[in-house]
Design an enzyme around this catalytic site. Structure first.
Site, PDB file in Angstrom:
ATOM      1  N   GLU A 288       7.370  -1.493   1.571  1.00 33.33           N
ATOM      2  CA  GLU A 288       7.672  -2.568   2.515  1.00 33.33           C
ATOM      3  C   GLU A 288       9.185  -2.814   2.594  1.00 33.33           C
ATOM      4  O   GLU A 288       9.695  -3.271   3.609  1.00 33.33           O
ATOM      5  CB  GLU A 288       6.941  -3.841   2.065  1.00 33.33           C
ATOM      6  CG  GLU A 288       6.333  -4.626   3.202  1.00 33.33           C
ATOM      7  CD  GLU A 288       5.374  -5.701   2.727  1.00 33.33           C
ATOM      8  OE1 GLU A 288       4.155  -5.512   2.884  1.00 33.33           O
ATOM      9  OE2 GLU A 288       5.828  -6.729   2.194  1.00 33.33           O
ATOM     10  N   HIS A 309      -6.404  16.374 -12.374  1.00 29.34           N
ATOM     11  CA  HIS A 309      -7.608  17.113 -12.016  1.00 29.34           C
ATOM     12  C   HIS A 309      -8.009  16.876 -10.566  1.00 29.34           C
ATOM     13  O   HIS A 309      -9.107  17.234 -10.155  1.00 29.34           O
ATOM     14  CB  HIS A 309      -8.741  16.746 -12.975  1.00 29.34           C
ATOM     15  CG  HIS A 309      -8.410  17.116 -14.393  1.00 29.34           C
ATOM     16  ND1 HIS A 309      -8.918  18.240 -15.009  1.00 29.34           N
ATOM     17  CD2 HIS A 309      -7.566  16.543 -15.284  1.00 29.34           C
ATOM     18  CE1 HIS A 309      -8.422  18.328 -16.244  1.00 29.34           C
ATOM     19  NE2 HIS A 309      -7.591  17.302 -16.429  1.00 29.34           N
ATOM     20  N   LYS A 423      -1.422  -7.357  12.978  1.00 29.09           N
ATOM     21  CA  LYS A 423      -1.910  -8.750  13.058  1.00 29.09           C
ATOM     22  C   LYS A 423      -2.044  -9.177  14.514  1.00 29.09           C
ATOM     23  O   LYS A 423      -3.038  -9.781  14.896  1.00 29.09           O
ATOM     24  CB  LYS A 423      -0.941  -9.694  12.339  1.00 29.09           C
ATOM     25  CG  LYS A 423      -0.906  -9.530  10.839  1.00 29.09           C
ATOM     26  CD  LYS A 423      -0.036 -10.600  10.211  1.00 29.09           C
ATOM     27  CE  LYS A 423       0.221 -10.294   8.754  1.00 29.09           C
ATOM     28  NZ  LYS A 423       1.269 -11.118   8.167  1.00 29.09           N
TER      29      LYS A 423
HETATM   30  O1  PA5 Z   1       5.653  -9.098   0.778  1.00 28.53           O
HETATM   31  C1  PA5 Z   1       5.171  -9.755   1.676  1.00 28.53           C
HETATM   32  O2  PA5 Z   1       5.841 -10.596   2.283  1.00 28.53           O
HETATM   33  C2  PA5 Z   1       3.730  -9.618   2.100  1.00 28.53           C
HETATM   34  O3  PA5 Z   1       3.066  -8.618   1.420  1.00 28.53           O
HETATM   35  C3  PA5 Z   1       2.993 -10.910   1.827  1.00 28.53           C
HETATM   36  O4  PA5 Z   1       3.051 -11.188   0.467  1.00 28.53           O
HETATM   37  C4  PA5 Z   1       1.546 -10.823   2.297  1.00 28.53           C
HETATM   38  O5  PA5 Z   1       1.495 -10.465   3.650  1.00 28.53           O
HETATM   39  C5  PA5 Z   1       0.857 -12.162   2.100  1.00 28.53           C
HETATM   40  O6  PA5 Z   1       1.545 -13.167   2.770  1.00 28.53           O
HETATM   41  P1  PA5 Z   1       1.313 -14.680   2.430  1.00 28.53           P
HETATM   42  O7  PA5 Z   1       1.679 -14.913   1.015  1.00 28.53           O
HETATM   43  O8  PA5 Z   1       2.190 -15.411   3.385  1.00 28.53           O
HETATM   44  O9  PA5 Z   1      -0.149 -14.958   2.671  1.00 28.53           O
END
Ligand code: PA5
Length: 446
Positions: A288, A309, A423
């Site tokens: 990310e 394996h 989303k």
């Molecule tokens: O790193 C990030 O920002 C995302 O992975 C969020 O943690 C994830 O989308 C969950 O978001 P939230 O904590 O707002 O529900």
């Protein structure tokens, strides 16, 4: 203490090039420290260990103690992505592999996870499991609006309220969310839940050392003070501008150098199944943070020897775009010696008197040499043993190295604009109010 070893890369890159990348890493560290780069409003994680407050630690312990007094034996932790993976990783790494099967009275509650998927079967089976338990719930969402945890929480909240009544439910639900914004914050205020804050300047994937990770880890019976002590050690280690002393500089430099040499996929390898979720947490952190602007190392993970394996063939002889980062745990917490057998029908007496972990270490060494021979450079990150302190250290190390590495790559390591695309489509397809136009448009494509 976390250590980095680049010896397994020496056949692939020259010393001169490594030194060049180490200098680039030092410059990127400066951008992180001076907070002068893109995304600098998301650097709150940097000093979490040194600025940890007693309020947060004793707040987590107070929830643990009050639920213990109620006899809670199942805690459902709801969250996704950065609001899930750190806690899941730490609890898996620190728990007995058969914790559920050998559970005794008085043990810490079982911590189970929800809200990290939208599978109807999963949530139904979770409800089967909690039906007869003494249940409490931690709901974690920074934005307070993420669909997956919101759906799971609606179901869990209704279950807890039905089982215990609304007043008692408010004592069995704790929320970790933004201090002011989001549906979860307003719902918590309205229902009178105890809340912990995720600060604005800490992104989800950098939040394991906040209550997002600390609260579930504490509820599962682990020592969060030791975890913060380990992270603090790493914070000090990883702010050094000395390339000999700072393992985050070394790791960031080498992986960027290898990427520029064509190694586009990095596989995080561990030789203990308890670290499977370290791979999952690390994949989110690096994927990310770096996968944007059409750039970025693709993060993958395996657990050896199991996956030797299954994935071993590809790694040895498939496309030569791989590098491996092996997380070595130097000392096992347990001991088992292979005994001699009079008949030796299995032909294993050559191992008699040896520790199983010695065989694991030799498998690790043999794999390292084989993969290097096969064209896969090996980076190594090591910790002393699997314990809270060392895990705190490795979490912090990978976070700091990720910030440095992202700036070396030339991206903003603290945003995630690409996560929104699915989303928007999902909301349009689910006819969420406000998405009417997108709903019409997307249906034309189906
Ligand atoms: O790193 C990030 O920002 C995302 O992975 C969020 O943690 C994830 O989308 C969950 O978001 P939230 O904590 O707002 O529900």
């Amino acid at each position: 203490m976390v250590k980095f070893n680049a010896a397994g890369c020496s056949q692939f890159v020259s010393d001169t090039r490594y030194k060049e990348y180490l200098s680039k890493a030092v410059r990127a560290l400066d951008v992180v420290e001076k907070e002068s780069g893109e995304g600098n409003d998301f650097l709150g994680w940097k000093h979490i260990p040194s600025q940890m407050t007693e309020d947060i630690l004793s707040g987590c312990e107070a929830v643990r103690d009050s639920w213990k007094a109620k006899g809670v034996d199942i805690v459902v932790v709801i969250g996704i992505g950065g609001s899930y993976l750190g806690a899941k990783c730490a609890i898996e790494a620190l728990s007995h592999s058969f914790a559920s099967e050998i559970r005794k009275d008085g043990d810490a509650p079982r911590v189970v996870f929800a809200g990290h998927n939208l599978s109807e079967e999963y949530i139904c089976e979770l409800m089967d499991f909690v039906q007869n338990g003494n249940v409490a719930c931690v709901v974690i969402s920074k934005s307070g609006t993420t669909t997956e945890p919101a759906v799971a929480f609606r179901i869990m909240k209704q279950f807890i309220e039905k089982k215990y009544g609304k007043k008692e439910a408010a004592e069995r639900i704790v929320a970790v969310t933004d201090k002011a914004r989001g549906a979860l914050k307003s719902l918590s205020t309205q229902e009178g839940y105890r809340t912990f804050v995720i600060e604005d300047n800490v992104g989800g994937r950098y939040s394991v050392l906040t209550p997002v990770g600390l609260l579930p880890i504490c509820l599962a019976g682990f020592d969060i003070r030791a975890m913060i002590a380990g992270a603090l050690e790493a914070e000090k280690q990883c702010e050094s501008t000395s390339v000999e002393e700072n393992p985050a500089l070394q790791y960031a430099a080498m992986r960027n150098l290898l990427y520029d040499e064509g190694k586009k996929t990095e596989i995080l390898v561990s030789f203990t199944p308890k670290l499977q979720y370290l791979g999952e947490w690390w994949k989110q952190l690096y994927g990310e943070s770096e996968g944007k602007d059409l750039k970025g190392i693709f993060p993958a993970s395996v657990v050896f020897t199991t996956d030797l394996h299954s994935m071993g063939q590809y790694i040895q002889q498939g496309e030569r775009t791989l590098m491996e980062t092996v997380v070595t745990v130097k000392n096992s917490n347990r001991s088992m010696i292979i005994e001699s057998d009079a008949q030796n029908l299995d032909g294993l007496n050559f191992l008699a008197g040896k520790h199983v972990e010695h065989c694991n270490a030799m498998a690790q060494l043999g794999t390292k040499l084989a993969h290097i021979d096969g064209g896969v450079p090996q980076l190594e990150v090591s910790i002393e043993r699997l314990c809270e302190k060392e895990l705190g250290g490795i979490f912090y190390f990978f976070e700091k190295a990720c910030g440095i590495s992202g700036y070396m790559l030339g991206v903003n390591p603290f945003n995630q604009p690409g996560v929104e695309a699915y989303k928007k489509n999902m909301f349009a397809l689910l006819d969420k109010p406000g998405y009417e136009e997108q709903s019409k448009e997307i249906r034309k494509r189906l």
